[in-house]
Design a protein around this motif. Structure first.
Motif: not given
Ligand code: FMN
Length: 514
Positions: A231-236
Motif C-alpha cells: 500500500l505504501e508503495r502504491a500510494l507513493a
C-alpha cells in the motif's frame, strides 16, 4: 520470457521468495533472458506457490512449486510451457478460476500490483475518470442503483451511507477504509491490498469526490506487513502520477490518503472503536447515535467502508450500475468475494454472484474436507457468525435468506469443520473469544462473555447441564439485546446455533461425566 511468482503473503508463507530467487539464479546460470514479475495471489491456495509463465499460448501455470524443483522445471522447458508433474495448464482454464465471475477481484493475481501502467492497461482508473464526468449526486445515484451493500459485515446499503455523509454539515469530511480484517478465515481485503492496491485507492478517491471528503485513512492491522508495504508503495506511485494530492487527475479537487496501523485488536474493526483508535486513543466502542456518518473522526462527518466495498466502486463507475445490479439474487446484488478456509481440500478465494449455495462452494470448489471425512458444519461470517449444519448446505448465499436462518454472511468467510468437531467446545471458544476481545465498555459483553465461559465449563463437565443450558440461552438473549456493539451482540450466534443444531454435543459431555 516473463515469469510470475506471487508476492502475496499466502505464497510467501509457503516458500515463494526462495522460489523467486531460485528461478532468477537458474536463469542467470543458463544464460536465459528472463523477466521475473511479482503478482498477487490468484487465491488458489492449495496450489501456492503458483508460478505462471507467459507463452504464446497464454499464461501457463505450475504449482505448487518449490525452489528445489527449479532446475528440473528448466530441464522440462517450462519457460515454453513444457510438460512437468506440476504443470496445471493455462491459468484461466483451471476450473476453480474459470467458473468464477471476478469483478471486485478481477485484477488480483493477474497484474503486477505495483505497476500503475499494468493497472491502467487492465481498466484501472476508468471508474475515476467516469466519476469526474459526473456530479457527486450522480456518483451516489450510481452506487445506490448498483445495489452495493457494505461488505464489512452489516450489509448496509452503500449509497445511503454515502448520501448521509454528503449531506452532513461539516468543515472537513473524512473517509476511512476499514482494513482491520479481523474475522477468522477472512482474507479478501488482504488479497486486494497485496494484489491490486490501486483498486482500493481508486475506490476511496471516487468515494471522497462523492461525499466531499478531502482526507482519507486506510486503517490497517499491523499483522499485515506485506499489505502495508504494498500500500505504501502504491500510494507513493499514485501521488507521483497525480491521482492523489492537490489536483486529483487534473480535476482541481484535493484528496490525500494515508495508511494508519492498528495493533490488531478484533474490536478495532468495529467502526466507532476504529475511530477512537485512529484518534490515538484506546479502541473502545462509542455509543451510537451519533452515527460516524454525521459525527465520526475528530467529530466530523466520516464515511467508513470496508476494503471490499470500496474496491468494488471503480467497477460500478466504469461498467455502470446496471452491469453490477443485474447479478445476484433478491436484495443481495452483484458478487461476493467468498473466502473458503478451515478443513477444506481446496481453500481459496471464490468470487461469485450472490445466490450460489454453500454446497457448491464446499464441494464443487472446495472439494470437501481436507481430512476426507464428512463435513459437519461451517461457520460463515467470522467468529461471531452462526454455525450452519450440513443439513442446510443448500442455502443460497443471500443476506436475507441467511438472516431468516439466524445466520449471517458477514464479510463472506466460510470456515469448514469435519465430523470430529466438538460443537460444545466451539461454543465455549466463541465466549472465550468475546471475553478476550471485549473492549469492556458495556456490561453484557464484558461480564456476559466471562460468565458464559464458566457456564460452558459446567456444561462440559456435566454439572447441572439442563439448568446451565437454560442459563446460557438467557445469557445469550441478554448479550444480544443489551450489548453496545455487535461483538457482544453477536457472540450468541455461534453459541446458540451450536446448541440448536448440535444439542447432542452438549449432552454428550454430561453423559461422559456420569
Ligand atoms: N468491518 C470491516 O470492514 N472490517 C473489520 O475488521 C470489522 N470488524 C468488526 C468487528 C466488530 C466486533 C464489529 C462489531 C464490527 C466490525 N466491522 C468490521 C464492521 C464495521 O463496524 C462497519 O460496519 C464497517 O466497516 C462498515 O463498512 P461497510 O458498510 O462497507 O461494511
Amino acid at each position: 520470457v516473463t515469469v510470475y511468482v506471487p508476492r502475496d503473503s499466502s505464497a510467501l508463507a509457503v516458500g515463494a521468495e526462495a522460489l523467486a530467487e531460485a528461478i532468477q539464479r537458474e536463469a542467470a546460470q543458463r544464460g536465459v533472458d528472463l523477466r521475473l514479475a511479482r503478482n498477487g495471489s490468484r487465491g488458489l491456495f492449495w496450489l501456492e506457490p503458483l508460478v505462471e509463465v507467459v507463452t504464446l499460448a497464454g499464461r501457463i501455470a505450475y504449482g505448487p512449486v518449490q525452489a528445489q524443483d527449479v532446475p528440473e522445471l528448466f530441464d522440462a522447458g517450462f519457460l515454453a510451457g513444457g510438460a512437468h508433474p506440476t504443470r496445471l495448464g493455462p491459468i484461466e482454464q483451471i476450473p476453480y478460476l474459470q467458473r468464477q465471475q471476478r469483478l471486485t477481484c478481477a485484477r488480483v493475481g493477474l497484474i503486477d500490483p505495483l505497476d500503475l501502467d499494468d493497472y491502467l492497461a487492465h481498466g484501472g482508473y476508468r471508474g475515476l475518470h467516469r466519476a469526474l464526468e459526473h456530479t457527486p449526486e450522480e456518483i451516489i445515484a450510481a452506487i445506490t442503483a448498483s445495489g452495493l451493500r457494505g461488505r464489512g459485515g452489516a450489509a448496509f446499503p452503500a449509497g445511503i451511507k454515502w448520501n448521509t455523509v454528503r449531506e452532513a454539515p461539516g468543515d472537513v469530511k473524512y473517509i476511512v477504509g476499514n482494513a482491520d480484517e479481523g474475522d477468522s478465515g477472512s482474507f479478501a481485503d488482504r488479497l486486494i491490498m497485496e494484489g491490486d492496491p490501486f483498486a482500493l485507492i481508486e475506490g476511496m478517491t471516487i468515494a471522497a469526490l462523492a461525499v466531499g471528503a478531502t482526507q482519507g485513512y486506510i486503517y490497517l492491522r499491523v499483522e499485515y506487513p506485506h499489505a502495508h508495504a504494498t500500500l505504501e508503495r502504491a500510494l507513493a506511485t499514485a501521488y507521483r502520477a497525480g491521482y492523489l494530492g492537490a489536483d486529483v487527475a487534473g480535476s482541481g479537487k484535493r484528496f490525500d490518503l494515508e495508511v494508519r496501523l492498528g495493533a490488531g485488536a478484533y474490536v478495532c474493526g468495529e467502526e466507532t472503536a476504529l475511530l477512537e483508535s485512529l484518534e490515538g486513543k484506546r479502541g473502545i466502542v462509542r455509543s451510537k447515535p451519533p452515527l460516524p456518518a454525521l459525527r465520526g473522526l475528530f467529530g466530523q462527518p466520516t464515511l467508513v467502508n470496508n476494503v471490499l466495498t470500496l474496491a468494488t466502486v471503480p467497477y460500478i463507475l466504469a461498467e455502470g450500475a446496471e452491469a453490477y445490479q443485474q447479478l445476484g439474487t433478491g436484495r443481495s446484488r452483484g458478487t461476493l468475494p467468498i473466502q473458503l478456509a478451515g478443513n477444506i481440500a481446496r481453500p481459496g478465494l471464490i468470487e461469485q454472484p450472490f445466490g450460489i449455495s454453500l454446497r457448491e462452494i464446499l464441494y464443487d470448489y472446495g472439494g470437501g474436507s481436507a481430512t476426507g471425512r464428512p463435513l459437519r458444519a461451517v461457520q460463515v461470517g467470522g467468529p461471531l457468525g452462526a454455525y450452519v449444519p450440513a443439513a442446510h448446505f443448500d442455502l443460497p448465499l443471500d443476506y436475507e435468506v441467511f438472516a431468516a436462518q439466524g445466520a449471517v454472511l458477514g464479510h463472506g468467510s466460510i470456515v469448514a469443520f469435519d465430523d470430529t468437531v466438538d460443537m460444545a467446545r466451539m461454543a465455549r471458544h466463541a465466549l472465550a473469544f468475546c471475553a478476550a476481545e471485549s473492549c469492556g465498555k458495556c456490561t453484557p459483553c464484558r461480564l456476559g462473555s466471562t460468565r458464559g465461559v464458566e457456564v460452558m465449563d459446567d456444561v462440559l463437565a456435566g454439572r447441572q447441564v439442563e439448568a446451565k443450558l437454560a442459563l446460557l440461552r438467557d445469557l445469550g438473549e441478554t448479550m444480544r439485546l443489551g450489548s453496545l456493539c455487535a461483538l457482544g451482540g453477536m457472540t450468541p450466534y455461534p453459541v446458540l446455533s451450536a446448541l440448536e443444531h448440535f444439542p447432542e454435543d452438549f449432552t454428550a459431555a454430561a453423559a461422559r461425566s456420569r
